[in-house]
Write a protein that holds these residues in place. Sequence first.
Motif, PDB file in Angstrom:
ATOM      1  N   VAL A  70       2.071 -18.051  26.468  1.00 55.48           N
ATOM      2  CA  VAL A  70       1.849 -16.806  27.586  1.00 55.48           C
ATOM      3  C   VAL A  70       2.549 -17.202  28.710  1.00 55.48           C
ATOM      4  O   VAL A  70       2.794 -18.687  29.019  1.00 55.48           O
ATOM      5  CB  VAL A  70       0.514 -16.773  27.837  1.00 55.48           C
ATOM      6  CG1 VAL A  70      -0.485 -16.015  26.427  1.00 55.48           C
ATOM      7  CG2 VAL A  70      -0.389 -18.084  28.234  1.00 55.48           C
ATOM      8  N   THR A  72       3.138 -15.957  33.264  1.00 55.77           N
ATOM      9  CA  THR A  72       2.520 -15.206  34.298  1.00 55.77           C
ATOM     10  C   THR A  72       3.628 -14.582  35.055  1.00 55.77           C
ATOM     11  O   THR A  72       4.766 -15.255  35.420  1.00 55.77           O
ATOM     12  CB  THR A  72       1.746 -15.937  35.360  1.00 55.77           C
ATOM     13  OG1 THR A  72       0.797 -16.530  34.513  1.00 55.77           O
ATOM     14  CG2 THR A  72       1.166 -15.184  36.167  1.00 55.77           C
ATOM     15  N   THR A 390      -0.330  -8.445  26.773  1.00 55.94           N
ATOM     16  CA  THR A 390      -1.227  -9.260  27.599  1.00 55.94           C
ATOM     17  C   THR A 390      -2.444 -10.096  26.683  1.00 55.94           C
ATOM     18  O   THR A 390      -2.804  -9.515  25.804  1.00 55.94           O
ATOM     19  CB  THR A 390      -1.865  -8.645  28.820  1.00 55.94           C
ATOM     20  OG1 THR A 390      -2.900  -7.625  28.303  1.00 55.94           O
ATOM     21  CG2 THR A 390      -0.810  -7.931  29.368  1.00 55.94           C
ATOM     22  N   LYS A 393      -9.417 -12.212  28.894  1.00 54.74           N
ATOM     23  CA  LYS A 393     -10.154 -13.250  28.931  1.00 54.74           C
ATOM     24  C   LYS A 393     -10.969 -13.655  27.933  1.00 54.74           C
ATOM     25  O   LYS A 393     -11.366 -14.811  27.513  1.00 54.74           O
ATOM     26  CB  LYS A 393     -11.034 -12.732  30.262  1.00 54.74           C
ATOM     27  CG  LYS A 393     -10.500 -12.757  31.482  1.00 54.74           C
ATOM     28  CD  LYS A 393     -11.525 -12.574  32.602  1.00 54.74           C
ATOM     29  CE  LYS A 393     -11.012 -12.562  34.081  1.00 54.74           C
ATOM     30  NZ  LYS A 393     -11.932 -12.175  35.127  1.00 54.74           N
ATOM     31  N   ASN A 421      -1.515 -10.940  37.806  1.00 58.78           N
ATOM     32  CA  ASN A 421      -2.614 -11.948  37.187  1.00 58.78           C
ATOM     33  C   ASN A 421      -2.702 -12.111  35.809  1.00 58.78           C
ATOM     34  O   ASN A 421      -3.428 -12.783  35.193  1.00 58.78           O
ATOM     35  CB  ASN A 421      -4.012 -11.582  37.920  1.00 58.78           C
ATOM     36  CG  ASN A 421      -4.172 -11.856  39.388  1.00 58.78           C
ATOM     37  OD1 ASN A 421      -3.482 -12.621  40.065  1.00 58.78           O
ATOM     38  ND2 ASN A 421      -5.102 -10.901  40.183  1.00 58.78           N
ATOM     39  N   GLU A 422      -1.735 -11.347  35.258  1.00 59.61           N
ATOM     40  CA  GLU A 422      -1.962 -11.040  33.697  1.00 59.61           C
ATOM     41  C   GLU A 422      -1.255 -12.345  32.851  1.00 59.61           C
ATOM     42  O   GLU A 422      -0.485 -12.902  33.404  1.00 59.61           O
ATOM     43  CB  GLU A 422      -0.901  -9.723  33.131  1.00 59.61           C
ATOM     44  CG  GLU A 422      -1.970  -8.471  33.679  1.00 59.61           C
ATOM     45  CD  GLU A 422      -1.501  -8.015  35.037  1.00 59.61           C
ATOM     46  OE1 GLU A 422      -1.763  -6.899  35.484  1.00 59.61           O
ATOM     47  OE2 GLU A 422      -0.787  -8.505  35.690  1.00 59.61           O
ATOM     48  N   SER A 423      -2.069 -12.469  31.711  1.00 56.81           N
ATOM     49  CA  SER A 423      -1.282 -13.577  30.997  1.00 56.81           C
ATOM     50  C   SER A 423      -0.365 -12.639  29.792  1.00 56.81           C
ATOM     51  O   SER A 423      -0.997 -12.068  28.895  1.00 56.81           O
ATOM     52  CB  SER A 423      -2.439 -14.492  30.260  1.00 56.81           C
ATOM     53  OG  SER A 423      -2.957 -15.159  31.124  1.00 56.81           O
ATOM     54  N   ARG A 440      -4.183 -19.461  23.285  1.00 52.14           N
ATOM     55  CA  ARG A 440      -3.152 -19.623  24.197  1.00 52.14           C
ATOM     56  C   ARG A 440      -2.908 -21.256  23.821  1.00 52.14           C
ATOM     57  O   ARG A 440      -3.658 -22.009  24.106  1.00 52.14           O
ATOM     58  CB  ARG A 440      -3.536 -19.588  25.521  1.00 52.14           C
ATOM     59  CG  ARG A 440      -4.184 -18.150  26.009  1.00 52.14           C
ATOM     60  CD  ARG A 440      -4.414 -18.007  27.435  1.00 52.14           C
ATOM     61  NE  ARG A 440      -5.188 -16.771  27.894  1.00 52.14           N
ATOM     62  CZ  ARG A 440      -5.470 -16.578  28.909  1.00 52.14           C
ATOM     63  NH1 ARG A 440      -5.236 -17.271  29.859  1.00 52.14           N
ATOM     64  NH2 ARG A 440      -6.364 -15.407  29.187  1.00 52.14           N
ATOM     65  N   GLN A 443       1.395 -22.008  29.090  1.00 49.87           N
ATOM     66  CA  GLN A 443       1.296 -21.060  30.119  1.00 49.87           C
ATOM     67  C   GLN A 443       2.313 -21.729  30.979  1.00 49.87           C
ATOM     68  O   GLN A 443       2.060 -22.739  31.568  1.00 49.87           O
ATOM     69  CB  GLN A 443      -0.147 -20.970  30.530  1.00 49.87           C
ATOM     70  CG  GLN A 443      -0.095 -19.776  31.722  1.00 49.87           C
ATOM     71  CD  GLN A 443      -1.168 -19.643  32.262  1.00 49.87           C
ATOM     72  OE1 GLN A 443      -2.558 -20.072  31.625  1.00 49.87           O
ATOM     73  NE2 GLN A 443      -1.469 -18.598  33.365  1.00 49.87           N
ATOM     74  N   LYS A 445       5.396 -20.649  34.026  1.00 46.43           N
ATOM     75  CA  LYS A 445       5.831 -19.591  35.057  1.00 46.43           C
ATOM     76  C   LYS A 445       6.965 -18.921  34.575  1.00 46.43           C
ATOM     77  O   LYS A 445       8.029 -19.723  34.167  1.00 46.43           O
ATOM     78  CB  LYS A 445       5.858 -20.144  36.473  1.00 46.43           C
ATOM     79  CG  LYS A 445       4.611 -20.635  37.099  1.00 46.43           C
ATOM     80  CD  LYS A 445       4.590 -20.802  38.467  1.00 46.43           C
ATOM     81  CE  LYS A 445       3.251 -21.263  39.104  1.00 46.43           C
ATOM     82  NZ  LYS A 445       3.321 -21.915  40.215  1.00 46.43           N
TER      83      LYS A 445
END
Length: 445
Positions: A70, A72, A390, A393, A421-423, A440, A443, A445
């Motif tokens: 994932v 961001t 996406t 949570k 704010n989404e993954s 996940r 993560q 950027k």
Amino acid sequence: MDSQHRPSPDSEQQTTSRKQKRGIGGIGWAVIGAVFFASLLAIGILPRLSQRSELQAAVKEANTLPTVNVITPRRATASTKLELPGSVVALNQTTIYARSTGYLRRWYADIGDRVRSGQLLAEIDSPDTDQQVLQAKAELVQAQANVLQTRANLAKGISDLKQARANLLIARQSWERWQVLVKKGAVAQQEADTKYATYQANLANVEAAQNTINSNSANIKAAQANVYASQANFQRNTVLQSYNKVTAPFSGVITARNVNTGVLISAGSGNTNTSNTNTSLYTIAAYDKLNVNVSVPQSLSQSLQTGQTAQITVKELPQQVFTGKVVRTSNAIDPNTRTLLAQLEVHNSEATLRPGMYANVKFAINRTNPPFVVPDSALVVNAGGTQVATVTKDQTVHYQKVVVGRDYGTEIEITSGLTGNESLIATPTVDDTEGLRVQRVAQTK
């Protein structure tokens, strides 16, 4: 003596009862202590055992869930460079047509020649126009002569009216005298009647002279109107005759010449172009200032302002950078391309740029609300439109519709559909269906 030291049965019974009581009290305290410590152990161990069991179950479930990488979405920079293709066009360009019909006598300018405003480009022999000018001039002279003749007639009529009025005065006085003489018996009544008839004849002459003057006045107005009409016709034909000389409407460069000496030229702006008829003479373009037309994407149209400058380059002139200024926009989005047409004005005093060139236009744009940027691999395009996958949570896959903006190759702008704010699944596959539980594993950027 023995009887004195031997305890009595009652005292022995009491001693035994006290011993039994002391033994029972110790066991009770031991049981209570054991229960207390057992409670403490239960309080500390049981939750840990429960947590351990849940953790083992979660680990077991996690080992069975598919893993996804994932990311961001990141916010793009407020200042961006926008490079768009443009087309160089002449600020003022026109095709010159003949206004007079005739044969081309001579041409004086060829393609590539720089000409100034009013410069003679070609001459046309137009005998029909020349004859029309002569005829119009003769009609004007004739109309002016008619005015003079009518005015002379009016002057003569005025003179005749004066003479008629004088004769009328004499005839009236004679008639009045003869009436007096008739009353006195000096003359016969017949002679008095003759004087009266003479008076009536002169009165009629006065009325006829007045009518002649009125008629001549009307004739003068009509003759003057004919003069005006003849003069307008003469001026019209004179102007048409002046079109025998074709001149440049503004300063520029001749980009096309479509005539040769002796070719029959037809007046007008039609598209006829045969071996005997040529309606288009020249094409002229102004080079001192040029326009560069650019189609700006709808997503950036609000950031473009009139007066904004841009750098313009041409592949054939790699060492030169021209500065253009946005002078106008169409103020409307083309529904076919979803772009806004903008025109930039470029000074070209040395005629380096030429109309028709392909140019690159670079804008420096400051955006108040920069869009998000995601890798192109994160996009999914299907029947539902353009989407991103996406991870919510609760670790499930959800597809979100987005609107894309500029394409940077490996990255794409998202103008709407994301909050930041989404993954996002970095590389969604067909197995990542809506509602699928995933794990996940990374993560970035």
